[in-house]
Design a protein around this motif. Structure first.
Motif, PDB file in Angstrom:
ATOM      1  N   PRO A   2       0.725  -1.299   0.071  1.00 19.64           N
ATOM      2  CA  PRO A   2      -0.097   0.040  -0.092  1.00 19.64           C
ATOM      3  C   PRO A   2       0.932   1.157  -0.121  1.00 19.64           C
ATOM      4  O   PRO A   2       1.857   1.151   0.732  1.00 19.64           O
ATOM      5  N   PRO A   3       0.571   2.328  -0.638  1.00 19.89           N
ATOM      6  CA  PRO A   3       1.233   3.516  -0.859  1.00 19.89           C
ATOM      7  C   PRO A   3       1.607   4.415   0.783  1.00 19.89           C
ATOM      8  O   PRO A   3       2.464   4.792   0.799  1.00 19.89           O
ATOM      9  N   ALA A   4       0.628   3.840   1.483  1.00 21.30           N
ATOM     10  CA  ALA A   4       0.649   4.358   2.904  1.00 21.30           C
ATOM     11  C   ALA A   4       2.033   3.883   3.657  1.00 21.30           C
ATOM     12  O   ALA A   4       2.684   4.569   4.467  1.00 21.30           O
ATOM     13  N   VAL A   5       2.294   2.624   3.131  1.00 21.42           N
ATOM     14  CA  VAL A   5       3.548   1.777   3.997  1.00 21.42           C
ATOM     15  C   VAL A   5       4.829   2.672   3.531  1.00 21.42           C
ATOM     16  O   VAL A   5       5.800   2.852   4.053  1.00 21.42           O
ATOM     17  N   TRP A   6       4.842   2.808   2.154  1.00 24.88           N
ATOM     18  CA  TRP A   6       6.044   3.445   1.545  1.00 24.88           C
ATOM     19  C   TRP A   6       6.138   4.867   2.119  1.00 24.88           C
ATOM     20  O   TRP A   6       7.436   5.361   2.348  1.00 24.88           O
ATOM     21  N   GLU A   7       5.080   5.630   2.129  1.00 27.26           N
ATOM     22  CA  GLU A   7       5.002   6.871   2.735  1.00 27.26           C
ATOM     23  C   GLU A   7       5.602   7.122   4.222  1.00 27.26           C
ATOM     24  O   GLU A   7       6.531   7.986   4.614  1.00 27.26           O
ATOM     25  N   GLY A   8       5.208   6.259   4.862  1.00 24.24           N
ATOM     26  CA  GLY A   8       5.537   5.830   6.391  1.00 24.24           C
ATOM     27  C   GLY A   8       7.185   5.855   6.436  1.00 24.24           C
ATOM     28  O   GLY A   8       7.706   6.301   7.301  1.00 24.24           O
ATOM     29  N   LEU A   9       7.579   4.967   5.572  1.00 25.60           N
ATOM     30  CA  LEU A   9       9.032   4.595   5.671  1.00 25.60           C
ATOM     31  C   LEU A   9       9.999   5.594   5.226  1.00 25.60           C
ATOM     32  O   LEU A   9      11.083   5.823   5.944  1.00 25.60           O
ATOM     33  N   THR A  10       9.359   6.193   4.191  1.00 25.42           N
ATOM     34  CA  THR A  10      10.079   7.371   3.426  1.00 25.42           C
ATOM     35  C   THR A  10      10.376   8.419   4.592  1.00 25.42           C
ATOM     36  O   THR A  10      11.244   8.956   4.886  1.00 25.42           O
ATOM     37  N   ALA A  11       9.276   8.755   5.314  1.00 22.27           N
ATOM     38  CA  ALA A  11       9.228   9.958   6.398  1.00 22.27           C
ATOM     39  C   ALA A  11      10.111   9.402   7.568  1.00 22.27           C
ATOM     40  O   ALA A  11      10.786  10.323   7.856  1.00 22.27           O
ATOM     41  N   GLN A  12      10.259   8.137   7.853  1.00 23.37           N
ATOM     42  CA  GLN A  12      11.078   7.687   8.756  1.00 23.37           C
ATOM     43  C   GLN A  12      12.342   7.922   8.443  1.00 23.37           C
ATOM     44  O   GLN A  12      13.299   8.484   9.179  1.00 23.37           O
ATOM     45  N   LEU A  13      12.736   7.478   7.116  1.00 20.21           N
ATOM     46  CA  LEU A  13      14.213   7.535   7.030  1.00 20.21           C
ATOM     47  C   LEU A  13      14.596   8.935   6.639  1.00 20.21           C
ATOM     48  O   LEU A  13      15.911   9.381   7.009  1.00 20.21           O
ATOM     49  N   VAL A  14      13.857   9.922   6.303  1.00 20.79           N
ATOM     50  CA  VAL A  14      13.994  11.241   6.239  1.00 20.79           C
ATOM     51  C   VAL A  14      14.519  11.887   7.455  1.00 20.79           C
ATOM     52  O   VAL A  14      15.256  12.772   7.899  1.00 20.79           O
ATOM     53  N   ALA A  15      13.241  11.373   8.729  1.00 15.74           N
ATOM     54  CA  ALA A  15      13.677  12.061   9.798  1.00 15.74           C
ATOM     55  C   ALA A  15      15.152  11.479  10.443  1.00 15.74           C
ATOM     56  O   ALA A  15      15.712  12.307  11.247  1.00 15.74           O
ATOM     57  N   ASN A  16      15.282  10.428  10.150  1.00 23.07           N
ATOM     58  CA  ASN A  16      16.506   9.915  10.829  1.00 23.07           C
ATOM     59  C   ASN A  16      17.739  10.552  10.003  1.00 23.07           C
ATOM     60  O   ASN A  16      18.701  11.030  10.574  1.00 23.07           O
TER      61      ASN A  16
END
Length: 296
Positions: free
Chosen positions: A59-73
């Motif tokens: 699902p797109p929401a999973v990609w968005e969540g992981l992308t946001a987490q990587l950007v935050a890191n």
């Protein structure tokens, strides 16, 4: 070979990874051992099941969540002092690599879980597709069973039945090429003692097939089907076994008063029905295999 040795090598045999001698020894054992032949059939069933499985979509929401987490890191790391030594540099890249590996693992697990949930949430759609496939297959097997029972006593009526059922067209070799994209195997001739009575093209469930009606010197009928893939499912639950005929691995099916044989020929398969015995299969396989270079 012992059954334990054969079963340990079944996967490599199925994938064609064994040396020629080992491959031939395996085939000889499988031809006479119902237990090992059943194990091999299981490999084919699994392959067909996997090929029919849908590809999971994350699902797109999973990609968005992981992308946001990587950007935050990454933002968090950017405010830290730059590495001052090789040891710190290695630690920095090791930490980043672990984060990427973790993200990839999460995606893999979530993708599989999502696909499983979809399958469980929509059992009726899967069951409906499976039911339709089973009905389609059962109808085809019933059609072939009627044809095979009629063939010995009234071959002309049997042939007309199949032509009507699958929109058959009687053609010559040149016309067949235009319809199926290849020159039929029988266009290069038949072994001594056989003559070609007719060729036709049928739109069968498996593919568009070439059907060749052959006559023996005594007037009896033998029929050859040339098709895109191996279809032993044509014969339902009839008893079958594997054997080496000529130099090919063949699936032999008991048709009560005769046998059927299916073997690979180049990129396609040939199925012969109304065959009298294994010796006749050997004759057909050896003859037609010699012509493979000119007929494909």
């Amino acid at each position: 070979m012992k059954c334990t040795e054969v079963q340990d090598r079944l996967s490599a045999y199925y994938d064609g990874e064994l040396f020629d001698e080992s491959q031939a020894a395996m085939a000889r054992h499988l031809a006479g051992c119902e237990s090992c032949a059943a194990e091999l059939a299981g490999f084919k069933d699994v392959t067909r099941a996997v090929n029919r499985m849908p590809h999971p979509q994350v699902p797109p929401a999973v990609w968005e969540g992981l992308t946001a987490q990587l950007v935050a890191n990454e933002s968090s790391d950017s405010v830290k002092p730059q590495p001052a030594s090789d040891q710190q540099t290695n630690r920095y890249w090791w930490t980043s690599s672990r984060q990427l590996a973790l993200a990839a693992s999460v995606l893999l697990v979530l993708g599989f879980g999502y696909w499983m949930n979809r399958s469980m949430d929509h059992p009726h759609s899967n069951n409906h597709a499976n039911s339709a496939d089973q009905e389609h297959s059962a109808e085809f097997v019933a059609t072939m069973d009627h044809y095979l029972r009629q063939l010995p006593d009234d071959p002309d009526a049997a042939e007309q039945f199949l032509l009507n059922k699958y929109n058959g067209r009687t053609v010559n070799a040149d016309s067949a090429v235009k319809l199926v994209g290849y020159r039929p195997a029988v266009s290069e001739g038949l072994p001594e003692g056989y003559s070609l009575a007719s060729t036709s093209v049928l739109k069968m469930p498996c593919c568009t097939c070439v059907k060749a009606v052959c006559k023996r010197l005594d007037g009896s009928t033998l029929v050859l089907f040339e098709h895109d893939d191996e279809k032993t499912e044509w014969f339902g639950q009839r008893q079958s076994n594997m054997a080496i005929c000529g130099d090919k691995e063949c699936c032999l099916v008991d048709l009560d008063s005769s046998i059927a044989a299916t073997w690979k020929r180049g990129s396609r398969s040939l199925t012969a029905v109304g065959v009298r015995d294994v010796d006749e299969v050997n004759t057909l396989v050896s003859w037609l295999d010699k012509k493979v270079g000119t007929a494909l």
